[in-house]
Write an enzyme that holds these catalytic residues in place. Structure first.
Site, short mmCIF file in Angstrom:
data_model
loop_
_atom_site.label_atom_id
_atom_site.label_comp_id
_atom_site.label_asym_id
_atom_site.label_seq_id
_atom_site.Cartn_x
_atom_site.Cartn_y
_atom_site.Cartn_z
N GLY A 186 0.84 -1.20 0.00
CA GLY A 186 0.00 0.00 0.00
C GLY A 186 0.86 1.24 0.00
N TYR B 155 -0.80 -17.60 -2.21
CA TYR B 155 -1.96 -16.70 -2.10
C TYR B 155 -3.26 -17.52 -1.97
CZ TYR B 155 -5.07 -12.79 -3.45
OH TYR B 155 -6.04 -11.82 -3.48
N1 LIG Z 1 -8.10 -5.89 -6.12
C1 LIG Z 1 -8.63 -7.04 -6.47
O1 LIG Z 1 -9.01 -7.22 -7.64
C2 LIG Z 1 -8.80 -8.15 -5.46
C3 LIG Z 1 -9.35 -9.35 -5.89
C4 LIG Z 1 -9.52 -10.38 -4.97
C5 LIG Z 1 -9.20 -10.19 -3.63
N2 LIG Z 1 -8.66 -9.02 -3.24
C6 LIG Z 1 -8.30 -8.88 -1.81
O2 LIG Z 1 -8.67 -7.60 -1.34
C7 LIG Z 1 -7.69 -7.11 -0.41
C8 LIG Z 1 -7.19 -5.74 -0.86
O3 LIG Z 1 -6.58 -5.87 -2.15
P1 LIG Z 1 -5.99 -4.62 -2.93
O4 LIG Z 1 -6.17 -4.86 -4.36
O5 LIG Z 1 -6.50 -3.36 -2.32
O6 LIG Z 1 -4.44 -4.81 -2.61
P2 LIG Z 1 -3.37 -3.73 -2.06
O7 LIG Z 1 -2.05 -4.40 -2.13
O8 LIG Z 1 -3.53 -2.44 -2.74
O9 LIG Z 1 -3.84 -3.56 -0.55
C9 LIG Z 1 -3.50 -4.47 0.47
C10 LIG Z 1 -3.00 -3.67 1.66
O10 LIG Z 1 -2.66 -4.57 2.72
C11 LIG Z 1 -1.46 -4.10 3.32
N3 LIG Z 1 -0.83 -5.22 4.03
C12 LIG Z 1 -0.31 -6.36 3.47
N4 LIG Z 1 0.21 -7.14 4.43
C13 LIG Z 1 0.01 -6.49 5.61
C14 LIG Z 1 0.34 -6.78 6.96
N5 LIG Z 1 0.99 -7.90 7.32
N6 LIG Z 1 -0.03 -5.90 7.93
C15 LIG Z 1 -0.68 -4.77 7.59
N7 LIG Z 1 -1.00 -4.42 6.32
C16 LIG Z 1 -0.65 -5.28 5.35
C17 LIG Z 1 -0.65 -3.56 2.16
O11 LIG Z 1 0.37 -2.69 2.55
C18 LIG Z 1 -1.73 -2.87 1.34
O12 LIG Z 1 -1.92 -1.53 1.74
C19 LIG Z 1 -6.60 -8.19 -0.34
O13 LIG Z 1 -6.84 -9.00 0.78
C20 LIG Z 1 -6.79 -8.97 -1.61
O14 LIG Z 1 -6.36 -10.31 -1.47
C21 LIG Z 1 -8.45 -8.00 -4.13
#
Ligand SMILES: NC(=O)c1ccc[n+]([C@@H]2O[C@H](COP(=O)([O-])OP(=O)(O)OC[C@H]3O[C@@H](n4cnc5c(N)ncnc54)[C@H](O)[C@@H]3O)[C@@H](O)[C@H]2O)c1
Length: 318
Positions: free
Chosen positions: A36, A153
């Site tokens: 992030g 994942y």
């Molecule tokens: N964007 C998509 O299309 C999509 C699809 C399926 C699932 N998801 C799920 O939705 C969620 C958000 O996805 P996104 O696209 O916003 O991804 P992203 O990488 O933009 O956001 C994830 C956030 O989690 C934070 N993070 C990761 N590990 C961490 C930890 N140990 N402690 C604290 N913070 C932590 C990262 O720094 C980041 O800000 C995720 O769980 C992802 O698996 C997203």
């Protein structure tokens, strides 16, 4: 209401924080910034109802958070991009991805249990693997390679779901699961590596569009505003405790179709180049959202072209 958003500085999390602030909630954004970025939340940092805590949710919770009595916890913390070329890919952080969806989920569920808070685990369509059923309903168990490259994942999310189920059944935590399908929109990182970001930036820069395989694999694309409404409904609507919801858009496109749509919207002239398919790339992906429609009264509303134009405008401005 006091709401914890784990992963709140990420793409989806930052939009969720914004919407919760609009609803007058007090938001605690907890993020270690591994994938992030603080610029995603910079506009809320002066808001008295917004608190940013830089913290890794796999570690014991800091005192300042232990003092808060949360009403609801959204667990979105996890790297999410499958593209090995992206610096943000979960393939670059395989152990961190396993831990945040297992240990991190455990820690957050413990906080939910102590606080008697509602809990939502952000799972993924990837738990369906390379599906033999299309569209995928929540009742489908999936077809996942448990040992392949992407298992860090897929299997971590499956474990997170199992852990959520245990806390629900054993400790009566008011928990639910949202299986998110491909979501896109402003605030995605340019280096994210997911298909829409890649195509838009390649076309804007006049570079060839990179299609993996023959581009016949299908995906469905949900605009971020729809996704956030879906997550909020899944958390707060009645009769959602213990339920699993697909949150995605039902319109299915081949990757080649998507490439052509984006090219046409941007300049109509980008060349398409074909590269080998990555390991375990699913052949199709399309949510069955009947359950979300029935229980949440939710379905995605933003047409692909409209969402793409907003996303293109965002990257163009950047
Ligand atoms: N964007 C998509 O299309 C999509 C699809 C399926 C699932 N998801 C799920 O939705 C969620 C958000 O996805 P996104 O696209 O916003 O991804 P992203 O990488 O933009 O956001 C994830 C956030 O989690 C934070 N993070 C990761 N590990 C961490 C930890 N140990 N402690 C604290 N913070 C932590 C990262 O720094 C980041 O800000 C995720 O769980 C992802 O698996 C997203």
């Amino acid at each position: 209401m006091k709401i914890l958003v784990a992963g709140g500085a990420g793409f989806i999390g930052s939009h969720l924080c914004e919407e919760l602030l609009k609803k007058d909630c007090e938001v605690f954004c907890v993020d270690n910034l591994i994938t992030g970025n603080k610029r995603n939340i910079s506009e809320f940092l002066d808001n008295k109802k917004f608190h940013f805590v830089r913290h890794d949710v796999t570690k014991p919770f800091p005192k300042e958070l232990r003092k808060v009595n949360f009403d609801a916890i959204f667990h979105l913390a996890s790297p999410a991009s499958p593209n090995p070329k992206s610096p943000l890919s979960y393939l670059r952080y395989p152990a961190e991805t396993l831990f945040v969806n297992s240990l991190g989920t455990y820690n957050l569920l413990e906080i939910a249990r102590e606080n008697k808070a509602k809990f939502l685990f952000a799972s993924t369509s990837e738990i369906y693997g390379d599906p033999k059923v299309s569209p995928q309903p929540e009742s489908y168990w999936g077809n996942v390679n448990p040992y392949g490259l992407r298992s860090c994942y897929d299997e971590a999310k499956r474990f997170g779901e199992a852990m959520t189920g245990v806390f629900l059944r054993k400790f009566k935590v008011d928990a639910r699961i949202a299986r998110i399908f491909n979501t896109y929109g402003p605030k995605m990182d340019k280096n994210d590596g997911r298909v829409i970001v890649n195509f838009i930036n390649q076309a804007l820069e006049g570079r060839p569009i990179t299609v993996y395989g023959k581009g016949k694999q299908t995906r469905s694309f949900c605009y971020i505003d729809d996704n956030v409404k879906g997550l909020i409904s899944a958390m707060f609507k009645p009769n959602t405790k213990g339920e699993v919801f697909n949150i995605g858009n039902e319109d299915e496109y081949t990757i080649l179709q998507l490439a052509k749509i984006i090219t046409k919207l941007i300049n109509g002239e980008s060349k398409i180049v074909y590269k080998p398919l990555p390991e375990d790339d699913p052949t199709n992906r399309c949510p069955d959202v009947k359950k979300a429609k029935k229980v949440l009264g939710w379905q995605s509303e933003v047409p692909l072209k409209e969402g793409l134009l907003k996303t293109i405008a965002y990257f163009d401005k950047k």
